[in-house]
Design a protein around this motif. Structure first.
Motif, PDB file in Angstrom:
ATOM      1  N   LEU A   1      -5.976   8.466 -57.665  1.00 31.49           N
ATOM      2  CA  LEU A   1      -5.596   7.586 -56.555  1.00 31.49           C
ATOM      3  C   LEU A   1      -4.388   8.068 -55.758  1.00 31.49           C
ATOM      4  O   LEU A   1      -4.464   8.184 -54.529  1.00 31.49           O
ATOM      5  N   GLU A   2      -3.284   8.348 -56.421  1.00 32.54           N
ATOM      6  CA  GLU A   2      -2.068   8.730 -55.689  1.00 32.54           C
ATOM      7  C   GLU A   2      -2.283   9.993 -54.858  1.00 32.54           C
ATOM      8  O   GLU A   2      -1.827  10.069 -53.712  1.00 32.54           O
ATOM      9  N   TRP A   3      -2.991  10.970 -55.400  1.00 32.06           N
ATOM     10  CA  TRP A   3      -3.216  12.227 -54.682  1.00 32.06           C
ATOM     11  C   TRP A   3      -4.142  12.037 -53.481  1.00 32.06           C
ATOM     12  O   TRP A   3      -3.989  12.686 -52.470  1.00 32.06           O
ATOM     13  N   ARG A   4      -5.118  11.153 -53.609  1.00 26.02           N
ATOM     14  CA  ARG A   4      -6.086  10.941 -52.528  1.00 26.02           C
ATOM     15  C   ARG A   4      -5.528  10.093 -51.386  1.00 26.02           C
ATOM     16  O   ARG A   4      -5.947  10.236 -50.245  1.00 26.02           O
ATOM     17  N   LEU A   5      -4.582   9.195 -51.679  1.00 26.40           N
ATOM     18  CA  LEU A   5      -4.090   8.291 -50.645  1.00 26.40           C
ATOM     19  C   LEU A   5      -2.732   8.667 -50.072  1.00 26.40           C
ATOM     20  O   LEU A   5      -2.321   8.127 -49.049  1.00 26.40           O
ATOM     21  N   ASP A   6      -2.034   9.602 -50.676  1.00 26.55           N
ATOM     22  CA  ASP A   6      -0.732  10.036 -50.162  1.00 26.55           C
ATOM     23  C   ASP A   6      -0.944  10.932 -48.942  1.00 26.55           C
ATOM     24  O   ASP A   6      -1.506  12.027 -49.052  1.00 26.55           O
ATOM     25  N   PRO A   7      -0.498  10.484 -47.768  1.00 26.07           N
ATOM     26  CA  PRO A   7      -0.740  11.278 -46.554  1.00 26.07           C
ATOM     27  C   PRO A   7      -0.034  12.628 -46.541  1.00 26.07           C
ATOM     28  O   PRO A   7      -0.373  13.495 -45.740  1.00 26.07           O
TER      29      PRO A   7
END
Length: 145
Positions: free
Chosen positions: A67-73
């Motif tokens: 999640l964090e890697w996919r949503l961090d712009p």
């Protein structure tokens, strides 16, 4: 052994309460309305849960471990929709526990509009909101997809 488990459960409860502090959690109907205004629902449930219970049409599927890697712009492993820290991400899990922890982690990354759904997908279904049951569960999103 039970005393040790009880103490650990109390720690988990404290961690969850801390994660929810300041988190503007949404009831399912509020999440549905927010999605209609442009918020993005992100489903973090594993495939076996989505296969058994169904999915929310249009939800972005990103399993919790990415999640964090996919949503961090700012991350090279982000999905295309994650192009701004101002996106309203609404995290949903099965019952509304891991989604609170996930939304809090996103807020720690600077995604201050992240929140979650009270009661998770189970509450979504109970509220009578639309779901779909694709023949094959939606594949989780990867970088650049």
């Amino acid at each position: 052994m039970t005393g040790e488990c009880s103490a650990r459960a109390a720690e988990v409860d404290r961690l969850l309460a801390k994660a929810r502090t300041g988190l503007p959690r949404l009831r399912p109907v509020e999440a549905w309305a927010a999605a209609g205004r442009g918020a993005r629902i992100v489903d973090t449930r594993p495939e076996h849960q989505r296969r058994a219970a169904g999915e929310i049409a249009g939800a972005v599927v990103v399993e919790r471990n990415h999640l964090e890697w996919r949503l961090d712009p700012t991350c090279g492993s982000r999905i295309p929709e994650a192009d701004s820290p101002h996106i309203e991400w609404i995290v949903i899990c099965a019952e509304g526990y891991s989604s609170s922890l996930a939304a809090a982690a996103l807020r720690e990354l600077g995604l201050y509009n992240a929140t979650d759904v009270i009661g998770g997908f189970d509450a979504w279904v109970e509220a009578g909101l639309p779901t779909v049951h694709p023949a094959r569960p939606t594949a989780p999103r990867g970088p650049g997809e």
